[in-house]
Design a protein around this motif. Sequence first.
Motif, mmCIF file in Angstrom:
data_model
loop_
_atom_site.group_PDB
_atom_site.id
_atom_site.type_symbol
_atom_site.label_atom_id
_atom_site.label_comp_id
_atom_site.label_asym_id
_atom_site.label_seq_id
_atom_site.Cartn_x
_atom_site.Cartn_y
_atom_site.Cartn_z
ATOM 1 N N HIS A 66 0.930 -1.292 0.182
ATOM 2 C CA HIS A 66 0.234 0.137 -0.062
ATOM 3 C C HIS A 66 0.673 1.403 0.115
ATOM 4 N N ARG A 67 1.688 1.596 0.679
ATOM 5 C CA ARG A 67 2.618 1.828 1.138
ATOM 6 C C ARG A 67 3.583 2.132 -0.402
ATOM 7 N N PHE A 68 4.278 1.720 -0.918
ATOM 8 C CA PHE A 68 5.365 1.728 -1.692
ATOM 9 C C PHE A 68 4.225 0.545 -3.051
ATOM 10 N N PRO A 69 3.809 0.834 -3.423
ATOM 11 C CA PRO A 69 3.088 0.750 -4.976
ATOM 12 C C PRO A 69 4.596 0.421 -5.732
ATOM 13 N N ARG A 70 5.275 1.686 -6.095
ATOM 14 C CA ARG A 70 5.900 1.721 -7.177
ATOM 15 C C ARG A 70 7.022 0.553 -6.511
ATOM 16 N N SER A 71 7.491 0.154 -5.890
ATOM 17 C CA SER A 71 8.473 -0.636 -5.212
ATOM 18 C C SER A 71 8.566 -1.889 -5.817
ATOM 19 N N LYS A 72 9.633 -2.400 -5.684
ATOM 20 C CA LYS A 72 9.514 -4.225 -6.149
ATOM 21 C C LYS A 72 8.872 -4.827 -4.973
ATOM 22 N N GLY A 73 8.664 -5.562 -4.654
ATOM 23 C CA GLY A 73 8.801 -6.731 -3.504
ATOM 24 C C GLY A 73 8.761 -7.881 -3.673
ATOM 25 N N TYR A 74 9.822 -8.343 -2.574
ATOM 26 C CA TYR A 74 10.686 -9.621 -2.561
ATOM 27 C C TYR A 74 10.151 -10.413 -0.900
ATOM 28 N N GLU A 75 9.495 -11.407 -1.138
ATOM 29 C CA GLU A 75 9.228 -11.991 -0.190
ATOM 30 C C GLU A 75 10.151 -13.268 1.160
ATOM 31 N N ASP A 76 11.115 -13.597 0.201
ATOM 32 C CA ASP A 76 12.098 -14.728 0.877
ATOM 33 C C ASP A 76 13.607 -14.017 0.133
ATOM 34 N N ILE A 77 14.396 -13.204 1.288
ATOM 35 C CA ILE A 77 15.697 -13.062 0.615
ATOM 36 C C ILE A 77 16.304 -14.786 0.307
ATOM 37 N N ARG A 78 16.107 -15.610 0.360
ATOM 38 C CA ARG A 78 16.479 -16.361 -0.077
ATOM 39 C C ARG A 78 16.800 -17.004 -1.265
ATOM 40 N N ASP A 79 15.743 -16.475 -1.683
ATOM 41 C CA ASP A 79 14.994 -17.361 -3.209
ATOM 42 C C ASP A 79 15.618 -15.720 -3.840
ATOM 43 N N THR A 80 15.370 -14.606 -3.549
ATOM 44 C CA THR A 80 15.911 -13.847 -4.435
ATOM 45 C C THR A 80 17.031 -13.494 -4.940
ATOM 46 N N ASP A 81 16.679 -12.613 -6.169
ATOM 47 C CA ASP A 81 18.064 -12.779 -7.304
ATOM 48 C C ASP A 81 18.256 -11.502 -7.604
ATOM 49 N N PHE A 82 19.613 -10.797 -6.715
ATOM 50 C CA PHE A 82 19.677 -9.343 -6.630
ATOM 51 C C PHE A 82 20.414 -8.652 -7.626
ATOM 52 N N THR A 83 20.564 -9.731 -8.821
ATOM 53 C CA THR A 83 21.987 -8.997 -10.418
ATOM 54 C C THR A 83 21.575 -8.376 -10.478
ATOM 55 N N ILE A 84 19.644 -8.728 -10.995
ATOM 56 C CA ILE A 84 20.030 -6.903 -11.453
ATOM 57 C C ILE A 84 19.579 -5.778 -11.128
ATOM 58 N N TRP A 85 19.474 -5.629 -10.266
ATOM 59 C CA TRP A 85 19.953 -4.399 -9.053
ATOM 60 C C TRP A 85 21.377 -3.891 -9.164
ATOM 61 N N ASP A 86 22.465 -4.531 -9.751
ATOM 62 C CA ASP A 86 23.907 -4.528 -9.149
ATOM 63 C C ASP A 86 23.807 -2.781 -9.658
ATOM 64 N N GLY A 87 25.008 -2.327 -9.773
ATOM 65 C CA GLY A 87 25.155 -1.093 -9.820
ATOM 66 C C GLY A 87 23.652 -0.196 -9.843
ATOM 67 N N ARG A 88 22.619 -0.120 -9.315
ATOM 68 C CA ARG A 88 21.525 0.718 -9.691
ATOM 69 C C ARG A 88 21.120 0.630 -8.368
ATOM 70 N N ILE A 89 21.935 0.258 -7.102
ATOM 71 C CA ILE A 89 21.020 1.300 -5.600
ATOM 72 C C ILE A 89 22.132 1.737 -5.141
ATOM 73 N N ASP A 90 22.044 2.736 -4.567
ATOM 74 C CA ASP A 90 22.843 3.896 -3.960
ATOM 75 C C ASP A 90 23.144 3.904 -2.571
#
Length: 69
Positions: free
Chosen positions: A40-64
Amino acid sequence: MKHGGLFAGVNGFGIAAEMMGWENSFWVEKDPFCINILNHRFPRSKGYEDIRDTDFTIWDGRIDILTGG
């Protein structure tokens, strides 16, 4: 600036980031109550439920700023 939040809870860090004009790119949270609030609060943000099953490589170099709660 782009922010990502791990173990976000209700994402207090994300609220502060938003107040400073930063973009909340993603959050990670597994608690169902918090997920409802985050969707509800962050409708434009991507949400992930389990950090163990998440591939964060798509965020490499995109997060400050990466926070954890």
